[in-house]
Design an enzyme around this catalytic site. Structure first.
Site, mmCIF file in Angstrom:
data_model
loop_
_atom_site.group_PDB
_atom_site.id
_atom_site.type_symbol
_atom_site.label_atom_id
_atom_site.label_comp_id
_atom_site.label_asym_id
_atom_site.label_seq_id
_atom_site.Cartn_x
_atom_site.Cartn_y
_atom_site.Cartn_z
ATOM 1 C CE1 TYR A 1 5.753 30.755 14.848
ATOM 2 C CE2 TYR A 1 4.876 28.687 15.671
ATOM 3 C CZ TYR A 1 5.779 29.381 14.887
ATOM 4 O OH TYR A 1 6.709 28.692 14.152
ATOM 5 C CG ASN B 1 5.268 35.524 8.962
ATOM 6 O OD1 ASN B 1 5.926 34.554 8.601
ATOM 7 N ND2 ASN B 1 4.874 35.705 10.210
ATOM 8 C CG ASP C 1 13.876 33.092 -8.158
ATOM 9 O OD1 ASP C 1 14.929 33.474 -7.582
ATOM 10 O OD2 ASP C 1 13.811 32.028 -8.813
ATOM 11 C CG HIS D 1 10.279 35.438 10.251
ATOM 12 N ND1 HIS D 1 9.635 34.481 9.507
ATOM 13 C CD2 HIS D 1 11.228 35.972 9.456
ATOM 14 C CE1 HIS D 1 10.179 34.437 8.309
ATOM 15 N NE2 HIS D 1 11.137 35.337 8.247
ATOM 16 C CG LEU D 2 4.346 36.346 14.618
ATOM 17 C CD1 LEU D 2 4.131 35.866 13.209
ATOM 18 C CD2 LEU D 2 3.132 36.112 15.446
ATOM 19 C CB SER D 3 9.498 32.715 16.673
ATOM 20 O OG SER D 3 9.861 32.195 15.415
ATOM 21 N NE ARG E 1 11.070 26.263 12.929
ATOM 22 C CZ ARG E 1 9.976 25.952 12.231
ATOM 23 N NH1 ARG E 1 9.577 26.719 11.243
ATOM 24 N NH2 ARG E 1 9.286 24.869 12.536
#
EC number: 4.2.1.10
Length: 160
Positions: A34, A83, A96, A109-111, A120
Site C-alpha cells: 500500500y 475505496n 446495494d 483500490h491502491l493495489s 480479492r
C-alpha cells in the site's frame, strides 16, 4: 503545481472520497503493498491538482457508517470515489447502497486486485459503479477524480 486537473473542471463540483476499513493505516500498513504515505499526506496534493473542485474525504472502519455516508450524499454530490477496502469483496449492503444512489461512484483500490489473492479479485460493488481504478497506489484517487472532471456528470439522474 500541476496542470493535471486544471483544465475543463467545472466550478464547485462536489466530490467525496470515501475510504473504508484499515485505510486509516495507510503509510504504516503493509507498505510493500500500500505504499508508505498516508492518505492525509496525499489529500492536499489532490486539492492542489483540482483547485476548482470541492473535494472532501471520509474514512470509517465501520460498515454502517459507510452506508450512512453514501445515503447522506448519494443524491447531492457530483461524484463519489469509493475505496471500500475489504468490504469490496464481502458487503452486499454497500453494493446495494451504491446501486440505490443517484451520484455516480468510481471504485478505487491502491493495489492491483487482479494480482492479489483469489478472494480479492471479486468486487460486489463494481457492477454498480461507473468504473474501477486499481493498482496505481494513491494515484488511483487522482485518476478517479480526473474521470469526474472529464465526464462532468450531472448531480442527479446520471447513470452509466
Amino acid at each position: 503545481m500541476t496542470f493535471f486537473g486544471l483544465f475543463n473542471a467545472p466550478p464547485n463540483m462536489d466530490i467525496l472520497i470515501i475510504n473504508g476499513p484499515n485505510l486509516n493505516l495507510l503509510g504504516r500498513r503493509e507498505p510493500g503493498i500500500y505504499g508508505n504515505r498516508s492518505f492525509e499526506d496525499f489529500f492536499p496534493e489532490l486539492e492542489e491538482a483540482f483547485p476548482k473542485l470541492k473535494l472532501a474525504h471520509f474514512q470509517s472502519n465501520h460498515e454502517g457508517a459507510l452506508l450512512d455516508k453514501l445515503h447522506e450524499i448519494g443524491f447531492s454530490h457530483h461524484g463519489i470515489v469509493l475505496n471500500a477496502g475489504g468490504y469490496t469483496h464481502t458487503s452486499v449492503a454497500l453494493a446495494d447502497a451504491v446501486a440505490a444512489i443517484a451520484t455516480p461512484v468510481v471504485e478505487v483500490h491502491l493495489s492491483n486486485l487482479a494480482a492479489r489473492e483469489d478472494f480479492r479479485q471479486k468486487s460486489l460493488l463494481g457492477r454498480h459503479c461507473a468504473g474501477c481504478i486499481s493498482g496505481f497506489g494513491l494515484e488511483s484517487y487522482r485518476l478517479a477524480v480526473q474521470w469526474f472532471v472529464n465526464q462532468q456528470p450531472k448531480r442527479v439522474g446520471f447513470r452509466v
